[in-house]
Write an enzyme that holds these catalytic residues in place. Structure first.
Site, short mmCIF file in Angstrom:
data_model
loop_
_atom_site.label_atom_id
_atom_site.label_comp_id
_atom_site.label_asym_id
_atom_site.label_seq_id
_atom_site.Cartn_x
_atom_site.Cartn_y
_atom_site.Cartn_z
N HIS A 186 -3.31 4.31 5.18
CA HIS A 186 -4.51 3.45 5.22
C HIS A 186 -5.72 4.21 4.69
O HIS A 186 -6.45 3.74 3.83
CB HIS A 186 -4.73 2.98 6.66
N ARG A 217 0.86 -1.18 0.00
CA ARG A 217 0.00 0.00 0.00
C ARG A 217 0.90 1.24 0.00
O ARG A 217 1.62 1.47 0.95
CB ARG A 217 -0.91 -0.01 1.23
N TYR A 258 4.78 4.44 11.27
CA TYR A 258 5.01 3.00 11.37
C TYR A 258 5.83 2.41 10.24
O TYR A 258 6.01 1.20 10.18
CB TYR A 258 3.67 2.25 11.52
#
Lengths: 334, 395
Positions: free
Chosen positions: B275, B271, B284
Site C-alpha cells: 500500500h 497493486r 495479507y
C-alpha cells in the site's frame, strides 16, 4: 430630512431578503439544500427565491448533507458562490468531513490558488420545542476549525447585513442562525436594508457600568432581559453581542470588561469545551488586573440536548444569569 | 369515525400503478472486463495513441520506481506506488481534453504527472513541504485527495457548475475499491445521476484497501454493478489494458459531454507493491497471486501488441526507456535538493482576510525567528572573533 418608513420584519424575512439581494447583485451566487426550492425551506427563509431565480440557482438537492456541501465545494472550485442550507444543526454532522477536510482547508492546501467562497447556513440552538437532533448548539465544533469564519446574528438588521457579508466573503463562513429568533421582529426597513458592523466586530447592545454580559445569537435577547431585570438589584449590566465567534473581537470585549471589571459569558451550548471557556480565558489574559471577580460562565448543562418538555431547565434564562451576576463577589467591593 | 373503523366500507384495491423509471438492463456492466490489446478490437486503435500510451506506461513505471527509491532515502515522507496500475493512470490522463478536470486520490500522482504536471510539484504533498505544490487551475487537476472518496462530490459539483455556465467540460474522478464503501462515494454518484452531471467515475479496483481484500469490502457482483442503483451505466474494463481503459473512458466522457450524464467505470487491476512503504503486503496476500498478475503486466501487454503489429522495434523501446531514465534522473536530482521554506508561510493562506488572532500569532513567530537569527549572528560573530585570534593563543 427624509423619514424612512420602518416596519417590523422578522429575522427569517431579513435572511431571505439578504439571499435575494446577493443573488441579484452577483449571478455566481447559488442557493442549494434540501427543501429550499418550492417549499422555501422549512423555516421559509428561501421563500420565493426558486420562482424568481429558477431551479439552476435555487436547487432542491437530494437529501444528503455531505453531498450538498461536497458538490458545493466543486461548484466553488469552478467560480460559483454557493450558499448551502443545512436544515437543522444536527443534520449538518454528516457534512463535517467535507467542512473540516476541504472547505476549511482548500485555500491553505493550495496556497491560495483555490479559495472556496461559500456560505454554510446552519439553523442552530433550542427553545422551539424541537425533538431530538433539532436543537444542538454546534458552534464549538466550527470554532475549533481553522479556516472557517463563524458568524451568528441576534438582530434582524444583523441577520441581513452579516449574511450579505458572509456571501461576499472570499473565505468560507459558517452562518449560524438562531432558530428561536427566526420569528423575532425588529423595526427594520426591508426596502432599504443598511450595512451593519462588519464580520469580526462585536457590538455593545446595552451600555452599563456594573458588569459585562458577553453573549451571542439566541442568548442576546435573554441577556438584555436579564440586564433590565438587574436594574431592580441596582446592577447596571453591559451586554456585548459578539456577532462573530471567528474572528473574535478581543478589543470590544476587553474594553468593556476593563470598564466594568466583571464579566459573565452566556451561551446555551454546553460549558465544558464550549465557547465560554475560550472567551473567559481570553478576557482573563487581557483584563486580569481590571477584574474584580473571576469570569463566570452561564451555559447549557453538559448533557445531550434534552427533550423539549425539559429544555427550559437546560437553557440559560434570566434567573440563572442574575444568579451568576450575584456571585461576582460584590462584597469584595464593599 | 375513521376509515379503519368503518367495517366493510373500505375495500382494498391494488396500489396505484408503479413502473421502474429506467430499465436496468442497459445500465448493467458486461460480465467480463472489456479488453482491447490482444483482440481484434486493437486493430481499430490509432497506432499513435498506442505508442503514446506505451511511452507513458514506461515512464510511469520508472516514475513509481524512482519515487519509491526516494522514500528509502528519506526524500519523500511516503509514496503510495501505482506500479501495476499504470494503465489506469495514464489512460485517465490522456483521455481528457485540456479543458476537462481530473480529480485524483492520493495514489494518483502518476495520472497528474501524465496530465502534464511537473513531477516535483506533484510530489510536494508526499515530500511534506506543501500540501499541494501546483495551481489546480493550471492543468485542471484538483489537489491529490487523502480522505477517501471525498473528492468525488467535488468533481460532481465542478462538472455541474461548468454545465450551468455553458462550458463544455467533463470531470473525471478517480477512486479505489476501498473508497467505494464510503458515504461520499454514494452521495456523489447519486447527485451526479440526479443532476445528469458531466462526470465520469473511475474505480481502480486493485484488489485491496491496504490489507482488506475486495470480498470483505463489498458483496456486489462487481463495483460497476453499483451504477445501476443510481441510474447510470456501469462499465467493467481490464485495468491493465491501457487501450481498453482509454476506450471505455473515452466513450464515457463522450456520453457525459453529450449531456447524457455520468458513468461508473470499474477497472480491474492489481497493486503490485505494498500500500505504501509502511505496509507489509506479505501479511495479507500470497506470492502466487502477485506472480499471476505479474504475467498480466500492463507494459508487457502493450509491448506485445506493438511489436506483434510492427509498431515498435528495439530502437523504439530503447528510445522510450532512455526518455524515462532522463525523467527519473531529473526527478532524482531535483528532489535531492532541500526545498526552500519560509516559516511565515504558515499564516499566508489560512484566510483571505486573516483574523486578528492569526496576526498576533504571526507576529509571535516573526519575533521568534528574529531572535533565532540574532542568536545565529552572535554565534557567527563569536566564531569569527575566534578565527581572528593570533595563532599562538589558540594552541
Amino acid at each position: 430630512m427624509t423619514t424612512v418608513a420602518v416596519k417590523p420584519a422578522t429575522m427569517a424575512q431579513a435572511l431571505g431578503r439578504a439571499l435575494r439581494d446577493a443573488m441579484t447583485d452577483d449571478p455566481t451566487v447559488h442557493v442549494m439544500g434540501e427543501d429550499v426550492g418550492a417549499l422555501g425551506g422549512v423555516f421559509r427563509v428561501t421563500d420565493g427565491l426558486a420562482k424568481e431565480f429558477g431551479e439552476d440557482r435555487v436547487t432542491d438537492t437530494p437529501l444528503a448533507e455531505a453531498g450538498i456541501l461536497g458538490t458545493a465545494v466543486g461548484m466553488a472550485m469552478y467560480g460559483l458562490r454557493p450558499v448551502v442550507e443545512m436544515q437543522f444543526d444536527a443534520f449538518a454532522y454528516p457534512a463535517f468531513e467535507q467542512l473540516i477536510s476541504h472547505v476549511a482547508k482548500m485555500r491553505n492546501r493550495t496556497r491560495g490558488a483555490m479559495p472556496l467562497p461559500l456560505t454554510v447556513r446552519v439553523p442552530y440552538g433550542g427553545g422551539i420545542g424541537g425533538v431530538e437532533h433539532h436543537s444542538d448548539s454546534s458552534e464549538a465544533y466550527y470554532m475549533a476549525t481553522p479556516g472557517l469564519h463563524v458568524v451568528t446574528p441576534a438582530t434582524v438588521a444583523d441577520a441581513y447585513g452579516l449574511l450579505r457579508e458572509a456571501i461576499a466573503s472570499d473565505d468560507p463562513v459558517v452562518f449560524l442562525e438562531p432558530k428561536r429568533l427566526y420569528w423575532s421582529k425588529d423595526a427594520w426597513n426591508p426596502d432599504e436594508p443598511r450595512a451593519v458592523e462588519p464580520i469580526g466586530r462585536a457590538v455593545v447592545r446595552r451600555p452599563g457600568r456594573s458588569a459585562t454580559l458577553i453573549t451571542y445569537g439566541p442568548s442576546v435577547p435573554v441577556c438584555l432581559e436579564a440586564a433590565d431585570a438587574a436594574r431592580a438589584e441596582g446592577w447596571d449590566l453591559e451586554v456585548v453581542d459578539l456577532r462573530s465567534l471567528v474572528p473574535f473581537d478581543d478589543e470590544t470585549v476587553a474594553a468593556s470588561v476593563r470598564r466594568t471589571g466583571r464579566a459573565v459569558v452566556v451561551h446555551e451550548s454546553g460549558g465544558y469545551g464550549g465557547p465560554g471557556g475560550e472567551i473567559a480565558a481570553r478576557v482573563t489574559e487581557r483584563c486580569f488586573h481590571h477584574l474584580e471577580a473571576p469570569v463566570l460562565r452561564v451555559a447549557g448543562f453538559d448533557i445531550p440536548y434534552p427533550p423539549p418538555m425539559l429544555e427550559r431547565h437546560h437553557l440559560p434564562g434570566v434567573d440563572r444569569i442574575l444568579d451568576a451576576v450575584a456571585r461576582l463577589q460584590w462584597e469584595a467591593q464593599s | 369515525m375513521t376509515v379503519m373503523e368503518q367495517r366493510g366500507a373500505y375495500r382494498p384495491t391494488p396500489p396505484p400503478a408503479w413502473q421502474p423509471r429506467t430499465d436496468p438492463a442497459p445500465l448493467l456492466p458486461d460480465a467480463l472486463p472489456h479488453r482491447v490489446l490482444g483482440t481484434r478490437a486493437a486493430d481499430r486503435v490509432d497506432p499513435d495513441l498506442l505508442r503514446r500510451l506505451y511511452a507513458e506506461l514506461v515512464k510511469g513505471r520508472r516514475y513509481n520506481a524512482q519515487a519509491t527509491a526516494l522514500t528509502k532515502q528519506g526524500r519523500l515522507a511516503v509514496y503510495p506506488s501505482s506500479t501495476g496500475q499504470e494503465a489506469c493512470e495514464v489512460a485517465a490522463a490522456l483521455v481528457l481534453e485540456e479543458r476537462d478536470w481530473l480529480f485524483p486520490s492520493y495514489r494518483d500522482t502518476l495520472a497528474a504527472v501524465a496530465r502534464g504536471l511537473d513531477p516535483v510539484q506533484a510530489l510536494t504533498l508526499l515530500r511534506g513541504d506543501r500540501h499541494t505544490g501546483y495551481d489546480p487551475h493550471e492543468h485542471r487537476v484538483a489537489p491529490l485527495c487523502t480522505p477517501l472518496a471525498t473528492q468525488l462530490p467535488h468533481a460532481v459539483g465542478l462538472a455541474h457548475a461548468a454545465r450551468l455556465k455553458g462550458d463544455d467540460v467533463v470531470a473525471l474522478a478517480l477512486v479505489g475499491d476501498g473508497g467505494t464503501s464510503e458515504g461520499d462515494f454514494h452521495e456523489a454518484l447519486n447527485f451526479a445521476a440526479v443532476w445528469q452531471a458531466p462526470v465520469v467515475f473511475l474505480v481502480q479496483n486493485n484488489g485491496f484497501a491496504i490489507s482488506v481484500p475486495l470480498a470483505k469490502q463489498t458483496a456486489a457482483p462487481s463495483l460497476a454493478h453499483k451504477a445501476v442503483g443510481y441510474g447510470m451505466p456501469g462499465r467493467l474494463v481490464d485495468g491493465n489494458d491501457a487501450a481498453a481503459v482509454h476506450e471505455v473512458l473515452g466513450e464515457a466522457i463522450a456520453h457525459a459531454r453529450a449531456g447524457l450524464g455520468p458513468t461508473l467505470v470499474e477497472a480491474v487491476t492489481y497493486r503490485m507493491e505494498a500500500h505504501t512503504n509502511a505496509d507489509d503486503d506479505k501479511r495479507y496476500r500470497e506470492d502466487a497471486e502477485v506472480e499471476a498478475w505479474r504475467a498480466h503486466d500492463p507494459i508487457a501487454l502493450m509491448e506485445h501488441e506493438l511489436t506483434e503489429r510492427g509498431l515498435l522495434d528495439e530502437d523504439g523501446m530503447r528510445a522510450v526507456r532512455e526518455d524515462a531514465e532522463a525523467m527519473a534522473a531529473d526527478l532524482r536530482e531535483r528532489m535531492n535538493q532541500d526545498p526552500a521554506l519560509d516559516p511565515m508561510d504558515l499564516f499566508a493562506h489560512v484566510y483571505a482576510r486573516p483574523t486578528p488572532q492569526l496576526r498576533e500569532q504571526e507576529a509571535q513567530l516573526r519575533a521568534e525567528l528574529d531572535a533565532e537569527a540574532r542568536h545565529h549572528d552572535d554565534e557567527d560573530a563569536h566564531a569569527d572573533a575566534h578565527s581572528h585570534e593570533p595563532e599562538g593563543n589558540t594552541r
